[in-house]
Design an enzyme around this catalytic site. Structure first.
Site, mmCIF file in Angstrom:
data_model
loop_
_atom_site.group_PDB
_atom_site.id
_atom_site.type_symbol
_atom_site.label_atom_id
_atom_site.label_comp_id
_atom_site.label_asym_id
_atom_site.label_seq_id
_atom_site.Cartn_x
_atom_site.Cartn_y
_atom_site.Cartn_z
ATOM 1 N N ASN A 58 0.867 -1.180 0.000
ATOM 2 C CA ASN A 58 0.000 0.000 0.000
ATOM 3 C C ASN A 58 0.904 1.231 0.000
ATOM 4 O OD1 ASN A 58 -1.773 2.050 0.551
ATOM 5 N ND2 ASN A 58 -2.333 1.333 2.607
ATOM 6 N N TRP A 59 0.996 1.863 -1.163
ATOM 7 C CA TRP A 59 1.929 2.986 -1.292
ATOM 8 C C TRP A 59 1.385 4.265 -0.654
ATOM 9 C CZ3 TRP A 59 3.795 2.414 -7.132
ATOM 10 C CH2 TRP A 59 4.424 1.171 -7.269
ATOM 11 N N LYS A 60 0.126 4.246 -0.261
ATOM 12 C CA LYS A 60 -0.517 5.425 0.349
ATOM 13 C C LYS A 60 -0.326 6.654 -0.556
ATOM 14 C CE LYS A 60 -0.152 3.250 4.808
ATOM 15 N NZ LYS A 60 -0.086 3.368 6.244
ATOM 16 N N HIS A 114 -9.557 1.016 5.037
ATOM 17 C CA HIS A 114 -8.269 1.205 5.722
ATOM 18 C C HIS A 114 -8.489 2.158 6.904
ATOM 19 C CE1 HIS A 114 -4.208 2.500 6.577
ATOM 20 N NE2 HIS A 114 -3.796 1.418 5.953
ATOM 21 N N GLU A 172 -6.881 4.593 7.978
ATOM 22 C CA GLU A 172 -6.680 6.015 7.666
ATOM 23 C C GLU A 172 -7.928 6.594 7.006
ATOM 24 O OE1 GLU A 172 -2.927 5.531 5.625
ATOM 25 O OE2 GLU A 172 -2.022 4.980 7.532
ATOM 26 N N GLU A 201 -5.347 -5.064 10.828
ATOM 27 C CA GLU A 201 -4.298 -4.058 11.018
ATOM 28 C C GLU A 201 -4.544 -3.300 12.317
ATOM 29 O OE1 GLU A 201 -2.345 -2.784 7.143
ATOM 30 O OE2 GLU A 201 -4.173 -1.635 7.290
ATOM 31 N N GLY A 259 2.507 2.233 10.748
ATOM 32 C CA GLY A 259 3.426 3.346 10.569
ATOM 33 C C GLY A 259 4.180 3.737 11.828
ATOM 34 N N SER A 315 3.537 -2.215 10.331
ATOM 35 C CA SER A 315 4.994 -2.245 10.478
ATOM 36 C C SER A 315 5.619 -3.592 10.091
ATOM 37 C CB SER A 315 5.397 -1.833 11.895
ATOM 38 O OG SER A 315 4.955 -0.512 12.168
ATOM 39 N N GLY A 332 2.760 -1.060 4.351
ATOM 40 C CA GLY A 332 2.790 0.348 3.987
ATOM 41 C C GLY A 332 4.213 0.802 3.724
ATOM 42 N N GLY A 333 4.829 1.415 4.733
ATOM 43 C CA GLY A 333 6.152 2.036 4.587
ATOM 44 C C GLY A 333 7.171 1.167 3.855
HETATM 45 P P1 PGA Z 1 2.853 0.251 7.700
HETATM 46 O O1 PGA Z 1 1.374 0.465 7.109
HETATM 47 O O2 PGA Z 1 3.384 -1.029 7.095
HETATM 48 O O3 PGA Z 1 3.613 1.452 7.288
HETATM 49 O O4 PGA Z 1 2.700 0.108 9.187
HETATM 50 C C1 PGA Z 1 0.489 -0.595 6.976
HETATM 51 C C2 PGA Z 1 -0.808 -0.126 6.366
HETATM 52 O O5 PGA Z 1 -1.257 0.973 6.671
HETATM 53 O O6 PGA Z 1 -1.428 -0.851 5.572
#
Ligand code: PGA
Length: 257
Positions: A10-12, A100, A102, A172, A178, A218, A239-240
């Site tokens: 997930n590149w956000k 998600h 967010e 999650e 993050g 993470s 994500g990251g």
């Molecule tokens: P992260 O994000 O790997 O940076 O913790 C995960 C996500 O939001 O899907």
């Protein structure tokens, strides 16, 4: 049939389309046929990058699935700024993340909206990755299981057992996204097993056996093998670490670590 792991990046809201092309090309080089046989892999770029990434995947015949991070639930209409699931399907998008944390926390998405999206994604022939997870306060109050159960039941309402069997749920924990703090493999397994039980109770044993449940929060090359060795963890939503081709490749290659 064993469940094939799905590793999703997930590149956000990162990378313009030039940067996205570079990342997908690097990833194409870093992964070989065996890696992509052992796991399903998807990348979820921002909307503005989808066409560019799709073109590279097609031209270089890279068997990585194209994913989106979000969509609206209507097919078309007066929804300024939104993107419809039909538009994503036309771009050969395979997986769409719905709900998600967010989107829930920053953009106010409710369980009802998530459910409408999940249904629209299915109607358009794509696979939802429905995300759920508790806050730190909920975890500390002993409410994590109840919270996740209500998100799963509401998010997948009115969906048939056959459809649930073929979709993806991403567990999650919000406190792990993050933050660099990963759930322990024991906690990740306990919550993914809980999600599978909830699916079993509501959609039956076959759906529970087939549904793929990802852990997210993470995930990195260094913890992927341990997390993915858990019996109820069928992959990762990353994500990251998905913004770095080598790091993401290490996660995909977790079987070798
Ligand atoms: P992260 O994000 O790997 O940076 O913790 C995960 C996500 O939001 O899907």
């Amino acid at each position: 049939m064993p469940r094939k792991p799905l590793i999703s990046g997930n590149w956000k809201m990162n990378l313009n389309h030039f940067e996205a092309i570079q990342l997908i090309q690097k990833l194409g080089y870093a992964l070989d046929g065996d890696d992509l046989d052992a796991c399903d892999v998807s990348v979820h770029p921002p909307f503005t990058d989808l066409r560019s990434v799709q073109t590279v995947l097609d031209a270089d015949r890279i068997p990585i699935a194209l994913g989106a991070q979000h969509c609206h639930f209507e097919t078309s209409g007066a929804f300024t700024g939104e993107v419809s699931p039909a538009m994503l399907a036309k771009l050969d998008v395979t997986y769409v993340i719905a709900g998600h944390s967010e989107r829930r926390q920053i953009f106010g998405e409710t369980d009802e909206m998530v459910n409408a999206k999940v249904r629209a994604i299915l109607t358009n022939g794509m696979t939802p990755i429905m995300a759920c997870g508790e806050t730190l306060d909920e975890r500390e109050a002993g409410e994590a299981e109840a919270r996740v159960q209500s998100q799963v039941v509401a998010g997948l309402a009115q969906i048939s057992a056959d459809q649930v069997a073929n979709l993806v749920i991403a567990y999650e924990p919000i406190w792990a996204i993050g933050t660099g703090v990963t759930a322990s493999s024991t906690d990740a397994e306990a919550m993914c097993a809980h999600v599978r039980r909830v699916v079993g109770d509501n959609w039956g044993g076959d759906a529970a056996q087939s549904v793929r449940i990802q852990y997210g929060g993470s995930v990195k090359g260094g913890n992927a093998a341990e997390l993915m060795s858990q019996p109820d963890v069928d992959g990762a939503l990353v994500g990251g670490a998905s913004l770095d081709a080598d790091e993401f490749a290490r996660i995909v290659q977790h079987r070798l670590l």
